[in-house]
Design an enzyme around this catalytic site. Structure first.
Site, mmCIF file in Angstrom:
data_model
loop_
_atom_site.group_PDB
_atom_site.id
_atom_site.type_symbol
_atom_site.label_atom_id
_atom_site.label_comp_id
_atom_site.label_asym_id
_atom_site.label_seq_id
_atom_site.Cartn_x
_atom_site.Cartn_y
_atom_site.Cartn_z
ATOM 1 C CB CYS A 37 -0.903 0.010 1.221
ATOM 2 S SG CYS A 37 -1.789 1.548 1.375
ATOM 3 C CB CYS A 40 -0.221 2.489 5.799
ATOM 4 S SG CYS A 40 -0.775 0.915 5.157
ATOM 5 C CG ASP A 324 -28.206 0.368 11.928
ATOM 6 O OD1 ASP A 324 -27.241 -0.376 11.711
ATOM 7 O OD2 ASP A 324 -29.002 0.198 12.856
ATOM 8 C CE LYS A 443 -36.231 -2.551 14.369
ATOM 9 N NZ LYS A 443 -36.687 -3.722 15.006
ATOM 10 C CE LYS A 444 -29.260 5.161 20.140
ATOM 11 N NZ LYS A 444 -29.759 6.100 21.133
ATOM 12 C CG ASP A 675 -33.490 4.763 26.053
ATOM 13 O OD1 ASP A 675 -34.335 3.857 26.209
ATOM 14 O OD2 ASP A 675 -33.775 5.888 25.631
HETATM 15 O O1 LIG Z 1 -32.453 0.603 13.442
HETATM 16 C C1 LIG Z 1 -32.145 1.675 13.925
HETATM 17 C C2 LIG Z 1 -33.077 2.597 14.421
HETATM 18 C C3 LIG Z 1 -32.641 3.795 14.962
HETATM 19 N N1 LIG Z 1 -31.318 4.103 15.000
HETATM 20 C C4 LIG Z 1 -30.860 5.387 15.573
HETATM 21 O O2 LIG Z 1 -31.402 5.582 16.836
HETATM 22 C C5 LIG Z 1 -31.471 6.957 17.115
HETATM 23 C C6 LIG Z 1 -32.767 7.318 17.823
HETATM 24 O O3 LIG Z 1 -33.834 7.218 16.967
HETATM 25 P P1 LIG Z 1 -35.000 8.337 16.897
HETATM 26 O O4 LIG Z 1 -35.947 7.893 15.879
HETATM 27 O O5 LIG Z 1 -34.420 9.676 16.800
HETATM 28 O O6 LIG Z 1 -35.686 8.160 18.279
HETATM 29 P P2 LIG Z 1 -36.154 9.258 19.341
HETATM 30 O O7 LIG Z 1 -37.509 8.908 19.808
HETATM 31 O O8 LIG Z 1 -35.960 10.629 18.889
HETATM 32 O O9 LIG Z 1 -35.070 8.858 20.418
HETATM 33 C C7 LIG Z 1 -35.161 8.733 21.797
HETATM 34 O O10 LIG Z 1 -35.634 7.474 22.219
HETATM 35 C C8 LIG Z 1 -34.879 6.335 21.779
HETATM 36 C C9 LIG Z 1 -35.445 5.116 22.439
HETATM 37 O O11 LIG Z 1 -36.639 4.748 21.849
HETATM 38 C C10 LIG Z 1 -33.425 6.481 22.153
HETATM 39 O O12 LIG Z 1 -32.684 5.444 21.616
HETATM 40 C C11 LIG Z 1 -32.902 7.794 21.638
HETATM 41 O O13 LIG Z 1 -31.560 7.962 21.954
HETATM 42 C C12 LIG Z 1 -33.737 8.904 22.220
HETATM 43 O O14 LIG Z 1 -33.250 10.152 21.765
HETATM 44 C C13 LIG Z 1 -31.274 7.682 15.806
HETATM 45 O O15 LIG Z 1 -30.012 8.290 15.819
HETATM 46 C C14 LIG Z 1 -31.324 6.576 14.798
HETATM 47 O O16 LIG Z 1 -30.491 6.830 13.736
HETATM 48 C C15 LIG Z 1 -30.387 3.201 14.506
HETATM 49 O O17 LIG Z 1 -29.203 3.463 14.520
HETATM 50 N N2 LIG Z 1 -30.812 2.011 13.988
#
Ligand SMILES: O=c1ccn([C@@H]2O[C@H](COP(=O)(O)OP(=O)(O)O[C@H]3O[C@H](CO)[C@@H](O)[C@H](O)[C@H]3O)[C@@H](O)[C@H]2O)c(=O)[nH]1
Ligand SMILES: [Mn+2]
Length: 975
Positions: A37, A40, A324, A443-444, A675
């Protein structure tokens, strides 16, 4: 490599290097037959990997370093706060101030043990925090400067691995006693005369602030002593709430609210000695995004920019983006953002502007010239604004492109590291975990766990900040605030996370929707009362964003055990599981040569537990090793390419199979409100959390801007709560074994999961007044004196706690009222559905979706998407509204038509009906806000009017009443 080339990417598949100029298609630069490479110099990188996955390796090249070098010292700005005494209750976690012991012994022993573990797992001795535990050891030359690192164009993964060696071996030297460093140079930044840290100036300044300039006893005269004292002060304190406000409240066994105050300058004194390496702990920052249509790339870009520009040593922060949705758009927007950051970040730091998210900064309606003395400021600001506008145009062009062309050749599983050459910007890593049909992705929570592992492999910072893509850093010192707790030698070790309040920019700044009034925030009340109250018990719940975690706490470990401040105890938050812990304790008790003995003796055990580690953390030796380093850092010897390859391994679909991820480790699965569950598990293990409310809001997000989004969000939260309530993790029955969850904390968790069920009685209460009016019966049953006394007592208790809560929390009446209103609206719509859906899921296994909350994008296109939910969610409150309105009309007209014997009871009934209607008033407004768009609303309105007239007629002919009116049996009272 040309210095100004945009992105240089190495690709395994095509076996070539490409240069990507900003808007061109990638074109081949050179064939890499040599298999080495060019970036690096690593051989492995250029080797073909049988073409299955394609890890790309991206570097940003060519940076002007002149400006930002100077600006690194901005955070040394000297604002001394009064040294304040600890207040009562401060010591409830720790008792003695014992700085000598707090690092030295357990640190060294830990280190020793880790070394052995690392050694065994990795087959190397020169690992991580290294063997140089004696004070005279040589530090590698690369860490001689404050933030200098090898700048060879190599991907400097985990650069602070070196710094960590330094940290561990010099920590005890440094903290006590404080060495005198020579007076630092005075940094003069073009035109701006800031005192950036001359030792003498700092001292004088400090003394001046303390009002100590006069003659003093000799001790205080010695600047070093004074500073040692200052640095030894706690980094935060609890601010007492006026006793007149709080004492009456404390009669009720509810919360123990507290306020906290941090001392950023002490943090700086302690960990940022001039002329020495910066000792602040590194932080990995996680941003999650999923759908670039609902979460516009510009929003994410602003968040990333605010992170890159934050006030923290750049080599100590790394920003990880989890995409995601695996969208090409997000990736391209991110590389644009990395490009723009080179101009934006130096600008922010040079003029110390806030907030450091450009969109918010440029739309701020304040006098931006205030406090800005540099003559160039106006000019540079204007230029920067223009740059930002152009940046926006580029991002929008990407968005437009993405909506036309389907992304092709995109591989789901990807880790890309964008590293500017030189050292002005933090690392920026793009992560898109592998997603395949047939796998649970959680999901998240799943996305966050992937980030935990990637960051563990690449940088392994001991702390991590988690932000949703719409939550930008509003206060560039936010992470420092958190460090005042997490790095506090006295309280820090038992803190699993520091949660910041969720603040919102409020209503759409551009007022694209004319329905400003339809936005409801019940957040302030919850945050101001619940979270602060919990902080006095065992800490606030985790609310999903704006939270700085301790990595060890996420790995499922328990907080340091034993005596409040371990003297000779070996094991604190070290990577040993249950039964091994006891052995260590014994060693510690025996005392002699603990640090030497432990490592040797446990070789075998470590080997044996390697199996356990893999069961727990999954099959990545590199990652498992990283979990053993509780001070973070990665092996300096490992090649960047190998680490990247490993990073891709740990985000593959099957990685979590048969491991403890999501069960005991990381973000916990099983609920769409991951959360609450994640925080709950930590509290059950005995950790405590901290609620930190800096005066300037730390992070800000965008709140849903219309009623349907808001209700969907509330529905999702409530559903998550119901899920937890019925799950194995229900606070009603989980975690009694260790007895580490305090009773009131458990009580609070029960409350956060059970609340949706209140919708059932609430619905009954909202219907009763109407039923009374329509049936002309008074539903108050006859009760005994005792029962009525009981009810009056209850009522008074609720009322007084409410008033007292308002008094100490500083919540305004308006906020409280808005909160009440939304409680009713959400209660009879979203909460009700959550209960139904939750029960369906528990009883029949019907699954539910995580609908991502839309972040201020125009909802025209997917308005239809919402139509179904929109209408179903709205049926109960609409019905309640109609029935009550009809009830009022019917009651009054009845009285007018038939004459009244009793105006008194009628007024009573009318009052209750009005009470329901005023609670639903914002909802009514929300309905009308959509009037011009949704024909359904018109339909609803006609239904409403029709029913009014028909029911009016019903009043005149009471026979029809029995078939058409609302179901009177609902109230359950035999009227
Ligand atoms: O499959 C998924 C679905 C969601 N997200 C992320 O999760 C976050 C929260 O989603 P959002 O739709 O904004 O949810 P909110 O209702 O606004 O979020 C509140 O409630 C959620 C719990 O339901 C928490 O996870 C969040 O941090 C909190 O801010 C966002 O950054 C998404 O990009 C992912 O990364 N993958
Ligand atoms: Mn959100």
């Amino acid at each position: 490599m040309e210095a100004s080339a945009g992105l240089v990417a190495g690709s395994h598949n095509r076996n070539e290097l490409v240069v990507i100029h900003n808007h061109e298609e990638p074109k081949p630069l050179k064939n890499l037959d040599a298999q080495v490479c060019e970036i690096c110099g690593d051989e492995g990188l250029a080797m073909s990997m049988k073409g299955e996955k394609e890890p790309k390796f991206v570097l940003n090249a060519g940076l002007d370093t002149s400006v930002s070098k100077v600006m690194k010292f901005v955070h040394f700005s000297m604002h001394f706060l009064e040294g304040s005494p600890r207040v009562e209750g401060d010591d409830d976690e720790e008792d003695i101030d014992d700085i000598e012991h707090e690092f030295k012994i357990d640190e060294e022993q830990n280190k020793n043990k880790q070394l052995h573990v690392a050694d065994l797992l990795h087959g190397k001795m020169s690992y991580g925090r290294g063997p140089e535990t004696d004070e005279n050891s040589q530090f590698p030359p690369v860490i001689a400067g404050v933030r200098s690192r090898p700048v060879s164009g190599e991907f400097p993964v985990g650069g602070y691995g070196h710094g960590e060696q330094m940290l561990s071996s010099s920590l005890h030297k440094r903290v006590h006693p404080y060495p005198v460093s020579e007076p630092g140079k005075l940094e003069v930044q073009d035109g701006m005369k800031r005192k950036e840290g001359g030792w003498k100036e700092r001292m004088d300044d400090w003394k001046y602030q303390q009002g100590n300039l006069g003659p003093e006893p000799d001790d205080a005269n010695d600047p070093d002593m004074a500073l040692i004292d200052e640095a030894r002060q706690p980094l935060s304190r609890k601010v007492p709430i006026a006793s007149s406000k709080i004492n009456p409240y404390r009669m009720f066994p509810k919360w123990f609210p507290i306020d906290r105050e941090t001392y950023l300058d002490r943090l700086s004194f302690r960990y940022e000695q001039e002329g020495e390496p910066n000792m602040l702990d590194p932080v990995d920052i996680f941003v999650s995004t999923v759908d670039p249509m609902k979460e516009p790339p510009l929003v994410t870009a602003n968040t990333v920019l605010s992170i890159l520009a934050m006030d923290y040593p750049v080599d100590k922060i790394s920003c990880y983006i989890s995409d995601d949705g695996a969208s090409m758009l997000t990736f391209e927007a991110l590389s644009e953002t990395a490009e723009f950051a080179r101009k934006w970040v130096p600008f922010c730091k040079k003029f110390a502007i806030e907030p450091r998210a450009p969109e918010m900064y440029f739309t701020l309606k304040i006098d931006y010239l205030k406090d800005k003395v540099q003559p160039t400021f106006v000019k540079e600001r204007r230029a920067m604004k223009r740059e930002y506008e152009e940046f926006k145009v580029r991002i929008n062009a990407l968005v437009a492109k993405a909506s036309k062309v389907p992304p092709e050749g995109w591989i789901m599983q990807d880790v890309e590291a964008m590293m500017p050459e030189g050292n002005e910007l933090p690392r920026l890593v793009y992560v898109s975990r592998e997603k395949r049909p047939g796998f649970q992705h959680h999901k998240k929570a799943g996305a966050m766990n992937a980030l935990v592992r990637v960051s563990g492999v690449l940088t392994n910072a001991p702390f991590m900040l988690n932000l949703d893509c719409d939550h930008y850093i509003n206060n560039s010192k936010a992470v420092r605030e958190a460090m005042c707790f997490l790095m506090d030698p006295q309280i820090g070790r038992k803190v699993c996370y520091v949660q910041f309040p969720q603040r919102f920019d409020g209503i759409d700044r551009h007022d694209r929707y004319a329905n400003r009034n339809t936005v409801f925030f019940d957040v302030s009340l919850k945050e101001l009362i619940n979270m602060r109250g919990l902080d006095g018990i065992q800490g606030p719940v985790y609310v999903g964003t704006g939270c700085v975690f301790r990595r060890q706490a996420l790995y499922g470990y328990e907080p340091p055990k034993g005596p409040k401040r371990p003297k000779m105890v070996v094991c604190d938050c070290c990577p040993c599981f249950g039964r091994r812990k006891k052995k260590y304790d014994k060693h510690g008790a025996n005392g002699e040569n603990a640090s030497l003995g432990v490592g040797m003796e446990n070789d075998k055990e470590v080997l044996m537990s390697q199996m356990n580690f893999e069961k727990k953390f999954g099959q990545s030796a590199i990652f498992v090793t990283s979990t053993l380093m509780d001070q973070g850092g990665v092996p300096p010897s490992s090649s960047p390419a190998a680490l990247l390859k490993e990073a891709i391994h740990v985000i593959s679909c099957g990685y979590e199979d048969k491991t403890e991820w999501g069960l005991e480790l990381g973000w916990i699965y099983g609920s769409i409100t991951e959360d609450i569950l994640t925080g709950f598990k930590m509290h059950c293990r005995g950790w405590r959390s901290i609620y930190c409310m800096p005066k300037m809001a730390a992070f800000k997000g965008s709140a849903p801007i219309n009623l349907s989004d808001r209700l969907n969000q509330v529905l999702r939260w409530a559903l998550g709560s119901v899920e937890i309530f019925f799950s194995r993790h229900s606070p009603v029955w989980y975690g009694f074994k260790g007895g580490k969850l305090k009773f009131l904390e458990r009580f609070a968790y029960v409350n956060t999961t059970i609340y949706p069920f209140t919708s059932l009685p609430l619905l009954a209460y909202c219907l009763l007044p109407a039923i009374c009016l329509l049936t002309d019966k008074f539903i108050m049953p006859e009760i005994t004196t005792f029962a009525s006394l009981f009810f009056i007592g209850l009522f008074i208790a609720i009322f007084t706690t409410g008033i007292l809560e308002l008094r100490w929390s500083g919540v305004s009446i308006e906020e409280w009222w808005r909160n009440e209103q939304f409680w009713v609206i959400g209660g009879i719509s979203a909460h009700l559905f959550a209960v139904v859906q939750g029960l369906l899921k528990v009883l029949a296994g019907v699954n539910t979706n995580f609908t991502v909350t839309s972040k201020a994008s125009d909802d025209e296109e997917f308005g239809e998407l919402y139509t179904f939910k929109w209408t179903t969610l709205l049926i109960p409150p609409t019905t309640v509204l109609i029935v009550n309105l009809v009830g009022v009309v019917a009651g009054v007209s009845d009285a007018i038509n038939n004459g009244t014997q009793a105006w008194g009871p009628l007024f009573g009934k009318l009052f209750f009906a009005f009470w329901v209607i005023v609670h639903l008033y914002p909802f009514l407004k929300g309905l009308m806000g959509r009037q011009n768009r949704t024909p359904t609303i018109v339909v609803i309105w006609s239904v409403l009017l029709a029913s009014i007239f028909s029911l009016l007629w019903v009043r005149i002919d009471p026979f029809v009443m029995k078939t058409k009116g609302p179901n009177t049996s609902m109230c359950g009272i035999n009227c």
